[in-house]
Design an enzyme around this catalytic site. Sequence first.
Site, PDB file in Angstrom:
ATOM      1  CE1 TYR A 168     -44.713  88.589  38.183  1.00 49.42           C
ATOM      2  CE2 TYR A 168     -44.328  87.677  35.993  1.00 49.42           C
ATOM      3  CZ  TYR A 168     -45.174  87.912  37.062  1.00 49.42           C
ATOM      4  OH  TYR A 168     -46.478  87.475  37.020  1.00 49.42           O
ATOM      5  NE  ARG A 212     -49.921  80.911  25.323  1.00 53.19           N
ATOM      6  CZ  ARG A 212     -49.933  79.956  26.241  1.00 53.19           C
ATOM      7  NH1 ARG A 212     -49.570  78.726  25.938  1.00 53.19           N
ATOM      8  NH2 ARG A 212     -50.306  80.238  27.491  1.00 53.19           N
ATOM      9  NE  ARG A 225     -50.098  92.790  37.648  1.00 52.97           N
ATOM     10  CZ  ARG A 225     -49.428  91.824  38.290  1.00 52.97           C
ATOM     11  NH1 ARG A 225     -50.023  90.703  38.598  1.00 52.97           N
ATOM     12  NH2 ARG A 225     -48.161  91.979  38.574  1.00 52.97           N
ATOM     13  CG  PHE A 285     -44.102  65.830  35.279  1.00 50.83           C
ATOM     14  CD1 PHE A 285     -45.465  66.044  35.363  1.00 50.83           C
ATOM     15  CD2 PHE A 285     -43.257  66.690  35.960  1.00 50.83           C
ATOM     16  CE1 PHE A 285     -45.978  67.097  36.115  1.00 50.83           C
ATOM     17  CE2 PHE A 285     -43.756  67.742  36.712  1.00 50.83           C
ATOM     18  CZ  PHE A 285     -45.123  67.945  36.795  1.00 50.83           C
TER      19      PHE A 285
END
Length: 410
Positions: A168, A212, A225, A285
């Site tokens: 997932y 978290r 969910r 980044f």
Amino acid sequence: MGSLGAIVRHPDDVYPLLKLKMAARHAEKQIPGEPHWAFCYTMLLKVSRSFALVIQQLDPQLRNAVCIFYLVLRALDTVEDDTSIATDVKVPILIAFHRHIYDRVWHFSCGTKEYKVLMDQFHHVSTALLELEKNYQAAIENITKGMGAGMAKFICNEVETVDDYDEYCHYVAGLVGLGLSKLFHASGKEDLAPDHLSNSMGLFLQKTNIIRDYLEDINEIPKSRMFWPRQIWSKYVNKIEDLKYEENSVKAVQCLNDMVTNALLHAEDCLKYMSALRDMSIFRFCAIPQIMAIGTLALCYNNIEVFRGVVKMRRGLTAKVIDRTKTIADVYGAFFDFSCMLKSKVDKNDPNATKTLSRLEAIQKTCRESGLLSKRKPYILRNESTYSSTMVLILVIILSIIFAYLSAKR
């Protein structure tokens, strides 16, 4: 800016916070004039202010591609996250989303607040996408297709095993890592990173968010969910919602620590990925979110507050990370410092203590073997006792001057 109490406790946060504030204002002034690009960059500031700040460092072409990539996937994620959409409606949209992104008139109303605005006016994103170079478009389409199919699969299937959990997270975040690596390569600024390293970059961030966000996700309306794998949580409670009840606090924290230990598996891959980056803007980044992730894991570990409210890094520390992450030495230093912080919280009686310590020691070994720890700025676990009084005094003087100025104007 950060709360006054936090600033008094951490006075050296003031300068980075001020710089962050100025950077945010600069980002707002950099919004392009064209309506579709103005919408995209304004929306980026609304859905992820920190990401919008970091993205500003990229060169214009790559920045535009990453901005659109992010908004396309945020829109896809909005469809997946909206639990009010019937499955038979949601699944076909997820599967076909990679085609919708090219349709200037397509939109689908869902989500709330700024996410609803994004979905209602998605034609702006499509218009901007069609102005990107073809290699950028192809990379975005390819990742969107894979992610949509993966999301559709898990709409209909629960996350049962740790393998399911990894799969997932691969679909919703690992593919983002692969997509960004493709965009960096297409820009000509980086070599194409190995897929397993790109995947780990995404999984480390996603697993941190899943850990978290337990309380927010379990309380989702109209229905929750959850993505914590049954294989982990069932060792501690009968139902996943039992973790939030006070009588299960000990078991809840043990389960949380198990989840954090699982996430730490990806840290060494992340360090390897970042150490190979050549372009400074791309490096920053990538590096800033990864440091934020290991910092968040250090705060969440052994912390019952994950099941009571929101656990996140203080704003001043976030500002420091954004301001001071400039070299790979800074990354090794941050990972080393946060792993030390996490290590100090390990209870030897925790069922996973040995495994947790082993993973932390592996991270620390990688950081030490880089030979760069002596070159870092130790801003994470710094002993402030020698200078905090002076900084507090300076802060009081600055606030007094500001107060006097405002009083004089009034």
